[in-house]
Design a protein around this motif. Structure first.
Motif, PDB file in Angstrom:
ATOM      1  N   PHE A 225       0.258  11.876 -11.538  1.00  0.00           N
ATOM      2  CA  PHE A 225       0.218  10.477 -11.956  1.00  0.00           C
ATOM      3  C   PHE A 225       1.565  10.072 -12.559  1.00  0.00           C
ATOM      4  CE2 PHE A 225      -1.308   7.344 -15.354  1.00  0.00           C
ATOM      5  CZ  PHE A 225      -1.362   6.277 -14.479  1.00  0.00           C
ATOM      6  N   GLU A 226       2.079  10.897 -13.481  1.00  0.00           N
ATOM      7  CA  GLU A 226       3.360  10.570 -14.111  1.00  0.00           C
ATOM      8  C   GLU A 226       4.497  10.585 -13.093  1.00  0.00           C
ATOM      9  OE1 GLU A 226       4.507   9.165 -16.770  1.00  0.00           O
ATOM     10  OE2 GLU A 226       2.433   8.891 -17.406  1.00  0.00           O
ATOM     11  N   ARG A 227       4.470  11.557 -12.160  1.00  0.00           N
ATOM     12  CA  ARG A 227       5.505  11.603 -11.112  1.00  0.00           C
ATOM     13  C   ARG A 227       5.435  10.347 -10.257  1.00  0.00           C
ATOM     14  NH1 ARG A 227       4.335  17.054 -11.220  1.00  0.00           N
ATOM     15  NH2 ARG A 227       2.790  16.959  -9.558  1.00  0.00           N
ATOM     16  N   HIS A 228       4.204   9.935  -9.909  1.00  0.00           N
ATOM     17  CA  HIS A 228       4.037   8.704  -9.120  1.00  0.00           C
ATOM     18  C   HIS A 228       4.631   7.520  -9.858  1.00  0.00           C
ATOM     19  CE1 HIS A 228       2.135   5.034  -7.730  1.00  0.00           C
ATOM     20  NE2 HIS A 228       1.466   4.960  -8.872  1.00  0.00           N
ATOM     21  N   LEU A 229       4.339   7.397 -11.154  1.00  0.00           N
ATOM     22  CA  LEU A 229       4.827   6.240 -11.917  1.00  0.00           C
ATOM     23  C   LEU A 229       6.355   6.219 -11.959  1.00  0.00           C
ATOM     24  CD1 LEU A 229       2.363   5.928 -14.949  1.00  0.00           C
ATOM     25  CD2 LEU A 229       2.536   4.446 -12.939  1.00  0.00           C
ATOM     26  N   ARG A 230       6.973   7.398 -12.127  1.00  0.00           N
ATOM     27  CA  ARG A 230       8.439   7.428 -12.173  1.00  0.00           C
ATOM     28  C   ARG A 230       9.041   6.974 -10.848  1.00  0.00           C
ATOM     29  NH1 ARG A 230       7.791  11.926 -15.683  1.00  0.00           N
ATOM     30  NH2 ARG A 230       7.873  13.408 -13.964  1.00  0.00           N
ATOM     31  N   ARG A 231       8.472   7.458  -9.748  1.00  0.00           N
ATOM     32  CA  ARG A 231       8.946   7.024  -8.420  1.00  0.00           C
ATOM     33  C   ARG A 231       8.725   5.528  -8.235  1.00  0.00           C
ATOM     34  NH1 ARG A 231       6.421  11.704  -6.345  1.00  0.00           N
ATOM     35  NH2 ARG A 231       4.570  10.448  -5.924  1.00  0.00           N
ATOM     36  N   LEU A 232       7.544   5.063  -8.627  1.00  0.00           N
ATOM     37  CA  LEU A 232       7.188   3.654  -8.439  1.00  0.00           C
ATOM     38  C   LEU A 232       8.161   2.740  -9.193  1.00  0.00           C
ATOM     39  CD1 LEU A 232       5.151   1.565  -7.319  1.00  0.00           C
ATOM     40  CD2 LEU A 232       3.774   1.914  -9.387  1.00  0.00           C
ATOM     41  N   ARG A 233       8.509   3.124 -10.425  1.00  0.00           N
ATOM     42  CA  ARG A 233       9.413   2.296 -11.230  1.00  0.00           C
ATOM     43  C   ARG A 233      10.764   2.127 -10.541  1.00  0.00           C
ATOM     44  NH1 ARG A 233       7.739   6.066 -15.646  1.00  0.00           N
ATOM     45  NH2 ARG A 233       5.886   5.058 -16.520  1.00  0.00           N
ATOM     46  N   VAL A 234      11.282   3.229 -10.006  1.00  0.00           N
ATOM     47  CA  VAL A 234      12.591   3.183  -9.341  1.00  0.00           C
ATOM     48  C   VAL A 234      12.520   2.301  -8.099  1.00  0.00           C
ATOM     49  CG1 VAL A 234      14.312   4.565  -8.130  1.00  0.00           C
ATOM     50  CG2 VAL A 234      13.259   5.438 -10.242  1.00  0.00           C
TER      51      VAL A 234
ATOM     52  N   PRO B  18       0.804  -1.226   0.000  1.00  0.00           N
ATOM     53  CA  PRO B  18       0.000   0.000   0.000  1.00  0.00           C
ATOM     54  C   PRO B  18       0.838   1.278   0.000  1.00  0.00           C
ATOM     55  CG  PRO B  18      -0.930  -1.592   1.537  1.00  0.00           C
ATOM     56  CD  PRO B  18       0.343  -2.193   1.011  1.00  0.00           C
ATOM     57  N   GLU B  19       1.971   1.274   0.708  1.00  0.00           N
ATOM     58  CA  GLU B  19       2.760   2.514   0.817  1.00  0.00           C
ATOM     59  C   GLU B  19       3.414   2.930  -0.499  1.00  0.00           C
ATOM     60  OE1 GLU B  19       3.172  -0.352   2.546  1.00  0.00           O
ATOM     61  OE2 GLU B  19       5.257  -0.587   3.219  1.00  0.00           O
ATOM     62  N   LEU B  20       3.372   2.073  -1.498  1.00  0.00           N
ATOM     63  CA  LEU B  20       3.939   2.437  -2.806  1.00  0.00           C
ATOM     64  C   LEU B  20       2.946   3.236  -3.660  1.00  0.00           C
ATOM     65  CD1 LEU B  20       6.153   0.458  -2.006  1.00  0.00           C
ATOM     66  CD2 LEU B  20       6.083  -0.484  -4.310  1.00  0.00           C
ATOM     67  N   TYR B  21       1.707   3.345  -3.188  1.00  0.00           N
ATOM     68  CA  TYR B  21       0.678   3.968  -4.026  1.00  0.00           C
ATOM     69  C   TYR B  21       0.254   5.330  -3.475  1.00  0.00           C
ATOM     70  CZ  TYR B  21       0.794  -0.488  -6.347  1.00  0.00           C
ATOM     71  OH  TYR B  21       1.228  -1.591  -7.046  1.00  0.00           O
ATOM     72  N   PRO B  22      -0.257   6.195  -4.338  1.00  0.00           N
ATOM     73  CA  PRO B  22      -0.559   7.585  -3.954  1.00  0.00           C
ATOM     74  C   PRO B  22      -1.871   7.699  -3.188  1.00  0.00           C
ATOM     75  CG  PRO B  22      -1.107   7.244  -6.250  1.00  0.00           C
ATOM     76  CD  PRO B  22      -0.533   5.941  -5.761  1.00  0.00           C
ATOM     77  N   THR B  23      -1.941   7.045  -2.035  1.00  0.00           N
ATOM     78  CA  THR B  23      -3.220   6.991  -1.328  1.00  0.00           C
ATOM     79  C   THR B  23      -3.656   8.369  -0.819  1.00  0.00           C
ATOM     80  OG1 THR B  23      -1.991   6.260   0.626  1.00  0.00           O
ATOM     81  CG2 THR B  23      -3.069   4.567  -0.675  1.00  0.00           C
ATOM     82  N   GLU B  24      -2.706   9.218  -0.430  1.00  0.00           N
ATOM     83  CA  GLU B  24      -3.094  10.543   0.068  1.00  0.00           C
ATOM     84  C   GLU B  24      -3.786  11.380  -1.008  1.00  0.00           C
ATOM     85  OE1 GLU B  24      -3.439  10.349   3.433  1.00  0.00           O
ATOM     86  OE2 GLU B  24      -3.223  12.521   3.143  1.00  0.00           O
ATOM     87  N   PRO B  25      -3.127  11.642  -2.137  1.00  0.00           N
ATOM     88  CA  PRO B  25      -3.832  12.437  -3.159  1.00  0.00           C
ATOM     89  C   PRO B  25      -5.117  11.767  -3.644  1.00  0.00           C
ATOM     90  CG  PRO B  25      -1.680  11.668  -3.958  1.00  0.00           C
ATOM     91  CD  PRO B  25      -1.715  11.400  -2.499  1.00  0.00           C
ATOM     92  N   LEU B  26      -5.147  10.447  -3.671  1.00  0.00           N
ATOM     93  CA  LEU B  26      -6.371   9.784  -4.127  1.00  0.00           C
ATOM     94  C   LEU B  26      -7.525  10.016  -3.161  1.00  0.00           C
ATOM     95  CD1 LEU B  26      -5.092   6.371  -5.586  1.00  0.00           C
ATOM     96  CD2 LEU B  26      -6.037   8.316  -6.848  1.00  0.00           C
ATOM     97  N   ARG B  27      -7.234   9.913  -1.847  1.00  0.00           N
ATOM     98  CA  ARG B  27      -8.379  10.095  -0.944  1.00  0.00           C
ATOM     99  C   ARG B  27      -8.809  11.564  -0.906  1.00  0.00           C
ATOM    100  NH1 ARG B  27      -7.862  10.998   4.929  1.00  0.00           N
ATOM    101  NH2 ARG B  27      -5.731  11.643   5.374  1.00  0.00           N
ATOM    102  N   HIS B  28      -7.866  12.489  -1.129  1.00  0.00           N
ATOM    103  CA  HIS B  28      -8.291  13.889  -1.225  1.00  0.00           C
ATOM    104  C   HIS B  28      -9.152  14.104  -2.466  1.00  0.00           C
ATOM    105  CE1 HIS B  28      -6.202  15.034   2.289  1.00  0.00           C
ATOM    106  NE2 HIS B  28      -4.998  14.796   1.815  1.00  0.00           N
ATOM    107  N   ALA B  29      -8.760  13.477  -3.556  1.00  0.00           N
ATOM    108  CA  ALA B  29      -9.561  13.597  -4.777  1.00  0.00           C
ATOM    109  C   ALA B  29     -10.961  13.017  -4.562  1.00  0.00           C
ATOM    110  CB  ALA B  29      -8.859  12.892  -5.941  1.00  0.00           C
ATOM    111  N   ALA B  30     -11.039  11.895  -3.853  1.00  0.00           N
ATOM    112  CA  ALA B  30     -12.341  11.277  -3.591  1.00  0.00           C
ATOM    113  C   ALA B  30     -13.193  12.181  -2.707  1.00  0.00           C
ATOM    114  CB  ALA B  30     -12.154   9.912  -2.929  1.00  0.00           C
ATOM    115  N   THR B  31     -12.572  12.763  -1.693  1.00  0.00           N
ATOM    116  CA  THR B  31     -13.306  13.662  -0.789  1.00  0.00           C
ATOM    117  C   THR B  31     -13.837  14.875  -1.558  1.00  0.00           C
ATOM    118  OG1 THR B  31     -11.864  12.925   0.998  1.00  0.00           O
ATOM    119  CG2 THR B  31     -13.144  14.909   1.401  1.00  0.00           C
ATOM    120  N   ARG B  32     -13.001  15.411  -2.436  1.00  0.00           N
ATOM    121  CA  ARG B  32     -13.452  16.546  -3.263  1.00  0.00           C
ATOM    122  C   ARG B  32     -14.617  16.144  -4.160  1.00  0.00           C
ATOM    123  NH1 ARG B  32      -8.138  17.991  -3.458  1.00  0.00           N
ATOM    124  NH2 ARG B  32      -7.707  16.647  -5.247  1.00  0.00           N
ATOM    125  N   ALA B  33     -14.514  14.966  -4.773  1.00  0.00           N
ATOM    126  CA  ALA B  33     -15.590  14.504  -5.659  1.00  0.00           C
ATOM    127  C   ALA B  33     -16.902  14.399  -4.884  1.00  0.00           C
ATOM    128  CB  ALA B  33     -15.223  13.157  -6.277  1.00  0.00           C
TER     129      ALA B  33
END
Lengths: 479, 479
Positions: free
Chosen positions: A370-379, A124-139
């Protein structure tokens, strides 16, 4: 095959150069043209030598820049790499009969274990859970009546628009309306198979292949025809063509061209193009499972086989499960000439997906995050994979072989001396460690001595202990 | 049938009493015993008279209190009620072939219309969207890593626990682990059918029946055998038994015992019990679709057929779509002896549902707010249904017949003089009004002159205009 000894000699030559430090990590490998001139070899031999070194983890290809020496993984000098499969007729294991076995093994996933190496996604810690839950709350704030409104047919418009833009990276040009949102890639594969085949039909699959696909085929009453698959270049096109001459009722081919599950192979682009053309020419549908390609070590996106499709004969299936949010069941598909049929089947099977997670994903994916997350995740995944390979090489018995994928979240391990993976599975589970035994990746017994090991978990004391216990189990079974 | 003239005479007598105001809404109807004494009739005749008056909307039954005079709906005196179907052999329309027709009609749902009377759920404002979004926001705050964690196999524990308690109201006693969470009731029905039958098998269904079921059957290659179904008491058990003597390959029966779709009938409890016993005795699986029962006018919960199941032969399927949140795709099923099989099929078809909406629904359902919401919803739906019936009766041509359901979100309308419902559908759509034509509810042409009309939309100027335009379309087609 006539140059086999020559290209191997050439490859060995440069491997020694790396071993003794003549070439160091980051160095550019002499170009193919230079190799041809220096060693008086053909283009084909020079290329084969480089590809072999790349497959074995000595070199890496950088698009439009050539080959470079890779960071040495001590694993690679200790555990040998998995060999190519013999060029053989396809396995005649047409009748899938492993459901109960898979189900029993999968069912153990209900019980938590200390170290779970059986998954095919990151922690779980590899994924952008913070920005995702903020996006969900905004939605939820912006669309207060969301839970009161029926879902949009086909998928949420903004999400489909983002997916269409995302597909461009894989060189797929598709309109948002041609994308059908599904409950993960699993539902997309179900719909694709139901669209092109009926019970009793034969479906060509990679061997080894994703156990979930074998389960789907059996539950739909379809028959899996396993085609030998290289750990380096993916499904054998020669074997597939041979199979088509033997079996005249192959209705579809299902492949994972990019970072295959479980071996991690990447089909060369020319193979992808050839496969697409062959399928079109022979009237066999091509179903592409493309869940891992954003996890390639290289930031340059991998092309989807779908990008060579000119007649709508390729059904492209993907999901966010491994690359963005294991907790969202968001997949999608583009089905070419079967689009209307998969839309009808989706409506009939489960109705449209609910909107909240689609909205959330759309907002995140449309942002640069999203792209920044993917670059970090790959490394991170690359580091974890290299550490895992080293750990296995250091702890497992001599004779163990490893895959060397250029991305993804798992390693494929061949145990020496015919150690049965089901025994490893059982004893490791008793020791609090869950792995996935090779038996679930084929209807044959050809991979019974293999394991798929998740590399998505960050290194920790618990993980190290888990690997130590797993190595202990394997060593004991080795005698 | 020997007392038919007598019970009708008796019913007419009391209808007149109500029409002239001798009995007024809310009055208690003379008890069955009193009727027997007053009119010198048998128990059976007295009961039949009351039931007929109830079915026609003159009376309502209150559990353990007897019959009471209902609020008069002017509709009832202007548009006649739908008659019982003739007791006949089942329709031999075994081979489902209406997919394309349904799909084309359903596909029009992609385009927004001014007034949508084709849905089978309430308008967004009828649902508790505020408390639900607050619950979702809280869940996101309390579980920040939710989108990073794979979903729980089988469903979210707290949600399954709440569903098990909710099932008690339908008199079903089930453990939380025996409940499988699905993507709506649609997925549950798919899994149930796939668990008990294979392509080519015959499945007995109500006639008319839910078009979604016909679509599922065709897409799975199963054959629908339509059994005559009463608008008052549901599927005809006699016709079903007759069918079983004629067709020896009936694998399952699918019924909506409570507030049938589209007719709105409620099977008497003794019919439910008999059906369960018959299915068990004959080795035919019983699949119960129970999505509407919480929308009964009566606050006393309706019993599920599953509550009579003693051998695990009944698969109970339900969802929150119509009763709590049209924007959540949350369904569930309890599959008795097929539980392990539906769990495997669900895993193979779409993996577990994501957790956020399950958590949200669990919190809301565990609070007292859920029951308060349902009580409010029942009252609102009843008022809307009565207004709709009056509006149709006032505007549609003479000879129009209406169902008189005791709950739910739709009315079933029989048009006079063989007006084709597809023509109504097309012309109404041109006028900005979407209805569901009878053709989609059967593979036969027996309901081509019928419409299903949604009653979930609160009265407004727009809705009134929509009904005026619809009535105009029907009147023109009538001549």
């Amino acid at each position: 095959m006539e140059s086999a000894p020559l290209y191997r000699k050439l490859a060995s030559h440069y491997q020694r150069a790396i071993e003794v430090g003549t070439l160091v990590p980051g160095d550019r490998m002499p170009s193919v043209r230079t190799l041809m001139e220096l060693h008086s070899v053909s283009l084909s031999t020079a290329l084969q030598a480089c590809r072999r070194m790349e497959a074995e983890g000595w070199l890496e290809a950088r698009p439009r820049a050539g080959y470079f020496v890779r960071q040495p993984a001590s694993a690679r000098s200790r555990a040998a790499l998995i060999e190519e499969p013999p060029a053989a007729l396809p396995d005649p294991a047409q009748y899938v009969g492993i459901h109960a076995r898979i189900s029993a093994i999968v069912a153990t996933g209900r019980h938590p274990v200390e170290v779970n190496l059986a998954a095919a996604c990151g922690a779980p810690e590899l994924y952008p859970t913070e920005p995702l839950r903020h996006a969900a709350t905004r939605a939820l704030r912006q669309h207060p009546a969301l839970f009161g409104c029926p879902a949009e047919p086909g998928g949420h418009a903004a999400f489909r628009a983002v997916l269409a833009r995302h597909a461009l990276l894989s060189r797929i040009a598709v309109a948002p309306e041609e994308i059908l949102v599904t409950h993960g890639c699993t539902e997309a594969l179900n719909l694709a198979l139901r669209a092109v085949a009926v019970p009793g039909d034969v479906i060509a699959v990679e061997s080894p292949t994703y156990y979930g696909l074998l389960q789907i085929l059996e539950s739909l009453g379809m028959r899996a025809l396993e085609i030998p698959t290289s750990p380096h270049t993916g499904i054998s096109l020669e074997a597939l063509e041979l199979a088509a001459q033997t079996y005249d009722n192959i209705r579809a081919v299902v492949v994972v061209p990019n970072l295959q599950n479980p071996q991690g192979s990447i089909m060369p682009d020319e193979h992808k193009a050839r496969l697409v053309q062959w399928c079109e020419a022979t009237g066999v549908a091509l179903i592409e499972d493309d869940c891992f390609s954003a996890l390639s070590d290289d930031d340059t996106p991998l092309a989807a086989a779908k990008s060579w499709d000119r007649s709508g004969n390729v059904i492209h299936c993907a999901s966010l499960h491994k690359i963005m949010a294991p907790g969202m069941r968001l997949g999608w598909m583009t089905a070419g000439k079967w689009q209307a049929r998969v839309e009808m089947l989706k409506f009939s099977q489960s109705r449209p997906n609910e909107v909240l997670t689609q909205m959330t994903a759309a907002e995140f994916m449309a942002s640069g995050e999203f792209e920044r997350h993917l670059r970090r995740l790959r490394v991170r995944l690359r580091h974890q994979r290299e550490w895992t390979a080293e750990t296995i090489a250091a702890g497992f018995p001599a004779g163990t072989r490893l895959s060397a994928p250029r991305g993804g979240v798992h390693l494929w391990v061949e145990l020496p001396g015919g150690i049965p993976s089901e025994a490893v599975f059982d004893r490791a589970l008793e020791a609090g460690v869950r792995v996935l035994p090779g038996v679930v990746f084929s209807n044959s017994n050809r991979f019974d001595h293999c394991l798929r090991i998740n590399t998505g978990i960050p290194r920790s004391r618990t993980l190290e202990q888990g690997f130590a216990r797993l190595a202990e189990v394997v060593r004991r079974l080795a005698g």
